[in-house]
Design an enzyme around this catalytic site. Structure first.
Site, short mmCIF file in Angstrom:
data_model
loop_
_atom_site.label_atom_id
_atom_site.label_comp_id
_atom_site.label_asym_id
_atom_site.label_seq_id
_atom_site.Cartn_x
_atom_site.Cartn_y
_atom_site.Cartn_z
N GLU A 64 -15.74 -20.51 2.55
CA GLU A 64 -15.26 -19.87 3.77
C GLU A 64 -14.67 -18.52 3.35
OE1 GLU A 64 -12.33 -22.03 6.02
OE2 GLU A 64 -12.25 -20.45 7.54
N ARG B 246 -12.07 -32.47 -7.02
CA ARG B 246 -11.80 -31.04 -7.12
C ARG B 246 -11.07 -30.75 -8.42
NH1 ARG B 246 -10.47 -29.12 -2.13
NH2 ARG B 246 -9.29 -27.37 -2.93
N LYS C 232 -6.26 -21.99 -1.07
CA LYS C 232 -6.31 -20.59 -0.65
C LYS C 232 -5.10 -20.23 0.20
CE LYS C 232 -10.78 -20.78 0.35
NZ LYS C 232 -12.04 -20.47 1.03
P1 ATP Z 1 -9.09 -24.35 -0.51
O1 ATP Z 1 -8.61 -25.73 -0.32
O2 ATP Z 1 -8.73 -23.72 -1.81
O3 ATP Z 1 -8.81 -23.46 0.64
P2 ATP Z 1 -11.68 -24.84 0.46
O4 ATP Z 1 -12.35 -26.10 0.11
O5 ATP Z 1 -11.14 -24.71 1.82
O6 ATP Z 1 -10.65 -24.50 -0.65
P3 ATP Z 1 -14.06 -23.39 0.67
O7 ATP Z 1 -14.24 -21.93 0.74
O8 ATP Z 1 -14.36 -24.19 1.85
O9 ATP Z 1 -12.58 -23.62 0.22
O10 ATP Z 1 -14.81 -23.99 -0.59
C1 ATP Z 1 -16.14 -23.72 -0.89
C2 ATP Z 1 -16.66 -24.77 -1.81
O11 ATP Z 1 -15.89 -24.83 -2.99
C3 ATP Z 1 -16.57 -26.14 -1.16
O12 ATP Z 1 -17.79 -26.80 -1.36
C4 ATP Z 1 -15.44 -26.81 -1.86
O13 ATP Z 1 -15.66 -28.18 -1.94
C5 ATP Z 1 -15.46 -26.15 -3.23
N1 ATP Z 1 -14.12 -26.14 -3.79
C6 ATP Z 1 -13.00 -25.61 -3.25
N2 ATP Z 1 -11.93 -25.84 -4.03
C7 ATP Z 1 -12.38 -26.53 -5.10
C8 ATP Z 1 -11.76 -27.07 -6.26
N3 ATP Z 1 -10.45 -26.95 -6.49
N4 ATP Z 1 -12.54 -27.72 -7.15
C9 ATP Z 1 -13.86 -27.85 -6.95
N5 ATP Z 1 -14.50 -27.36 -5.88
C10 ATP Z 1 -13.79 -26.72 -4.95
MG MG Z 2 -13.02 -25.34 3.30
#
Ligand code: ATP
Ligand code: MG
Length: 554
Positions: A35, A261, A271
């Site tokens: 995102e 994760r 984020k």
């Molecule tokens: P955050 O919780 O940091 O805001 P998010 O999952 O909302 O992260 P996205 O931009 O939606 O952020 O993530 C894009 C991809 O990266 C998704 O497929 C998510 O599963 C993966 N991802 C995000 N954070 C991690 C992490 N700490 N470890 C592994 N994969 C991750």
């Molecule tokens: Mg997300």
């Protein structure tokens, strides 16, 4: 660091191997769906390495797709930074770049299909009522008053939503699934809401936006994704992913597979928390070298290879855990040990006058840039009457364990002569401000002929040719291993996460290119800051120390 041919298998690769063997799929198609609401962090790097790595190894493809259904929190700068970071990590996506917003028309059509099938309805509960009606893990939910209205009525209402006929929060479109499901996400989840927000891709075309769960599975299916890899918190949502695809007219049904994760000690990985650090100016931006963002790590001096190696070493499992920071640090240390040229920098200078050296004579010594790799070449190092050593490398008195300079003792200046400390000069407070030393002229590459004992080797720079430099000595950003578990993570920011020192570097570093890495002998790995460094002003960021000082400390 050379890529190792052998790639460790993991449970996801095993699933893929099985699907290829059984003929379920002929090729593999993954995606990385960030995102654009912040910079990518090291957790994303794990997901990038997994998704793009699988595509590479199976000669498949991996899409980069912006999951952009929350226009208020997203912007085009994040869209750009994410592309830059993925490329920098060494991966490339199949053109075109994808956006979930590319599918807004289609998504709208699928929502209409659900309504026509009596599987979606417009609901007028407000947020609070919605929460109350949803029930809990121990209590089933209640039906919304409009749950059983006719498809015709709902189609008209949904059309009115789209046309701007309702205010934000006034109503939403919900999938009609099961208000007593043990999976809360299946209790008639909202799939569209009203938002009068300008979108970075679609402008003002829409005032309703689809929810993530509705958008994601359909985007995957429209792109022909075979394996949709996501983190464990989406485990329950897999039911919803499958329900939506099972109930609309679409041929493709990707398999969602969850993995744990990445969590890293002494930092935060969400984020939202990273955004707070930026907004509250705890750090100087998303690319502050203390941030676990890819941009921050890059500015800190991490290489793409070291981050890919890290992803390989931590592997992919379903077990949640927190990785030690030293695991990340050993990856960059191993990489830079091989590739970084050596150089000398003095962070806390102490003046040393060599009394028996001719006044204005400079001698240029040829020294090699790397002890084990001649291909990194040689450089010239000036030696003269006045040099600077580090304050920590001199003590008036010390026992034998101290392998540096003491009054009356000898040390070798790295790559140069052996010197002996004869006298100290102090200021009125008794602080040592200068050493008067003598050098042993026959000791270039030789031990003292008279048997004088040399305690050790220390680094130094020659005074007239040295260049002033700023050193930013970074440490962990938080003082507790798991700041996210604290009540207020901002309360445990490490007050010494950045120590700034003004010192000197040898002249060969005057034109250190932005981002270029060095091993400052006996100090650590540093890189020229990519933003603040220039030939007029040198700024070096400490990437990592030479040894794992954290495990020493504990
Ligand atoms: P955050 O919780 O940091 O805001 P998010 O999952 O909302 O992260 P996205 O931009 O939606 O952020 O993530 C894009 C991809 O990266 C998704 O497929 C998510 O599963 C993966 N991802 C995000 N954070 C991690 C992490 N700490 N470890 C592994 N994969 C991750
Ligand atoms: Mg997300």
């Amino acid at each position: 660091m050379a890529d190792v041919d052998h790639r460790p298998s993991n449970f996801i690769r095993q699933i893929i191997d099985k699907d290829l063997a059984s003929g379920k799929h002929n090729s593999v198609h993954t995606r990385f769906p960030p995102e654009p609401n912040g910079f990518l962090h090291i957790g994303h790097a794990k997901s990038i390495c997994l998704n793009f790595g699988i595509a590479e190894d199976y000669q498949g493809s991996c899409n980069l797709r912006f999951d952009d259904t929350n226009p208020e929190k997203e912007n085009i700068d994040f869209v750009h930074s994410i592309q830059q970071d993925v490329k920098w990590l060494g991966f490339d996506w199949q053109e075109p770049l994808h956006y979930s917003s590319d599918y807004f028309d289609k998504l709208y059509g699928f929502a209409v299909e659900l309504i026509q099938k009596g599987l979606a309805y417009v609901c007028f509960l407000n947020a609070e009522e919605m929460r109350e009606y949803r029930g809990s893990l121990t209590k089933p939910g209640k039906h919304s008053p409009t749950r059983d209205t006719s498809p015709e009525e709902n189609l008209a209402l949904f059309e009115k939503m789209r046309a701007g006929g309702f205010k934000e929060g006034e109503c939403s479109l919900r999938a009609k699934i099961d208000m007593s499901s043990p999976f809360i996400c299946m209790r008639d989840p909202v799939i569209y809401r009203v938002k009068f927000a300008h979108h970075h891709q679609t402008g003002d075309t829409w005032c309703i936006y689809p929810m993530y769960d509705f958008t994601h599975c359909i985007s995957d299916a429209l792109e022909g994704i075979t394996h949709s890899l996501c983190t464990l918190e989406f485990q329950d949502n897999r039911r919803l992913y499958d329900w939506i695809l099972d109930n609309i007219s679409i041929d493709c049904h990707p398999q969602q597979i969850e993995f744990s994760r990445l969590n890293l000690e002494y930092t935060v990985m969400s984020k939202r928390k990273l955004q707070t650090l930026v907004e509250k100016q705890v750090v100087q931006g998303w690319d502050d070298p203390r941030m676990p963002t890819i941009a921050g790590l890059r500015r800190r001096g991490y290489t793409p290879e070291s981050i890919r190696e890290f992803a390989k070493r931590i592997g992919v499992t379903k077990q949640d855990n927190i990785i030690e920071m030293s695991a990340l640090e050993s990856c960059i240390r191993d990489d830079l040990n091989v590739r970084a040229p050596r150089a000398m920098a003095v962070l806390d200078p102490l003046k040393v006058t060599i009394t028996n050296y001719p006044d204005s004579e400079l001698q240029w010594l040829d020294v090699s840039n790397h002890p084990n790799d001649d291909s990194l070449g040689q450089r010239q190092l000036p030696f003269g009457k006045v040099v600077y050593i580090d304050q920590a490398d001199f003590r008036e008195e010390a026992n034998k364990k101290y392998k540096r300079l003491v009054t009356g003792g000898c040390v070798r200046l790295r790559n140069a002569y052996v010197i002996q400390a004869d006298e100290v000069v102090k200021d009125t407070n008794g602080k040592v401000i200068e050493l008067l030393c003598s050098y042993l002229p026959e000791t270039l590459g030789e031990n003292p002929a008279d048997g004088r004992k040399v305690r050790g080797v220390i680094h130094w720079v020659e005074a007239t040719q040295a260049k002033p430099a700023e050193f930013r000595v970074y440490d962990r950003l938080f003082s507790v291993p798991n700041p996210a578990a604290e009540e207020d993570f901002l309360q445990c920011v490490n007050p010494e996460s950045l120590l700034i020192k003004q010192g000197l570097v040898e002249p060969s570093l005057q034109h250190a290119a932005a981002g270029h890495a060095y091993q400052f002998e006996r100090e650590g790995y540093y890189c020229a800051d990519s933003i603040d460094s220039s030939s007029e002003r040198l700024v070096f960021n400490r990437t990592v120390g030479l040894r794992d000082s954290w495990s020493d400390a504990s």
